[in-house]
Design an enzyme around this catalytic site. Structure first.
Site, PDB file in Angstrom:
ATOM      1  N   MET A  42       9.700  -3.228  -3.066  1.00 25.97           N
ATOM      2  CA  MET A  42       9.441  -1.927  -2.447  1.00 25.97           C
ATOM      3  C   MET A  42      10.766  -1.209  -2.235  1.00 25.97           C
ATOM      4  SD  MET A  42       6.718  -3.127   0.467  1.00 25.97           S
ATOM      5  CE  MET A  42       5.571  -4.473   0.150  1.00 25.97           C
ATOM      6  N   MET A  74       6.457  -1.588  -6.394  1.00 25.12           N
ATOM      7  CA  MET A  74       6.052  -0.442  -5.574  1.00 25.12           C
ATOM      8  C   MET A  74       7.277   0.455  -5.397  1.00 25.12           C
ATOM      9  SD  MET A  74       3.532  -2.366  -2.877  1.00 25.12           S
ATOM     10  CE  MET A  74       4.239  -4.007  -3.063  1.00 25.12           C
ATOM     11  N   ASP A 177      -5.180  -7.444  -4.768  1.00 20.21           N
ATOM     12  CA  ASP A 177      -4.055  -7.725  -3.876  1.00 20.21           C
ATOM     13  C   ASP A 177      -4.248  -6.971  -2.572  1.00 20.21           C
ATOM     14  OD1 ASP A 177      -1.619  -8.192  -2.661  1.00 20.21           O
ATOM     15  OD2 ASP A 177      -0.456  -6.947  -4.048  1.00 20.21           O
TER      16      ASP A 177
END
Length: 230
Positions: A42, A74, A177
């Site tokens: 992320m 992400m 997920d």
């Protein structure tokens, strides 16, 4: 696209493990029967959180050379990190459709870098958006929570996306997920998911092997049932 024969695989997410012990935690999960490790990257832009990047992945890969690393990227600029992640030794790179205007270019570069390509969907994104790219990818990831943080509640209404994909693409690898564990695996299995990412339910368990076995049996039983019904 996906395998000709659909198989269940369990990939624990190490996001909620003790990251100060990331190697020993990862080894424990593999020893408990994990098929692969799901690593969440992320960037603080695409999602409001920061985790680890390719230097950590590279160090971990040196310790676990045989492990299959499924990278959940992400990030706001997925094409930027393809080469570093490939260099770190990851075998699979899943990016979000919402993060790029050029999905096919991202997919091409992932494959050129020697990795499998996955495409992910946030909960608010219609499943139809990924249909034009399914023949080019190895898996589709359906998020069952909002990406960015672990420990969120499972969003059962996302199962409609899984069902849509499974009905249209019987052998596609469909990954789920977010909030997936013993209490929600039946819904995922019945909808048709076969790649199961589970975080806290596995990493916080005193017996991760038992949890992984339970998740696997649920999915495998559902696959057998669906094959008998064809």
């Amino acid at each position: 696209m996906a395998n000709e024969t659909r198989r269940c695989k369990i990939g624990p997410s190490i996001l909620n493990a003790d990251l100060s012990e990331i190697y020993s935690e990862s080894q424990r999960l593999l020893d408990s029967g994990a098929d692969y490790l799901h690593l969440d990257v992320m960037d603080g832009h695409f999602v409001p959180n920061l985790t680890f990047g390719h230097p950590v992945v590279k160090c971990l890969k040196k310790k676990l050379p045989q492990a299959f690393f499924d990278m959940h990227m992400m990030v706001a600029d997925p094409i930027k990190w393809i080469e570093p992640i490939a260099d770190a030794g990851a075998q699979q790179y899943t990016f979000h459709i919402e993060a790029t205007n050029e999905p096919l270019e991202v997919i091409r570069k992932i494959k050129d870098a020697g990795m499998k390509a996955g495409i992910g969907l946030k909960p608010g994104t219609p499943v139809e958006v990924v249909v034009p790219y399914i023949e080019h990818v190895d898996l589709v990831l359906i998020m069952t929570v909002e990406p960015g943080f672990g420990g969120q509640k499972f969003m059962e209404d996302m199962m409609a996306k899984v069902q849509y994909l499974r009905t249209a693409y019987q052998n596609l690898d469909i990954e789920v997920d977010g909030g997936v564990g013993p209490n929600t695996i039946a819904k995922c299995a019945e909808a048709g998911a076969n790649l199961i990412v589970s975080g806290t339910a596995i990493t916080a368990s005193q017996d991760p092997k038992q949890v992984i076995s339970f998740l696997r049996k649920s999915v495998e039983d559902s696959i057998v049932k669906s094959q008998l019904e064809r």
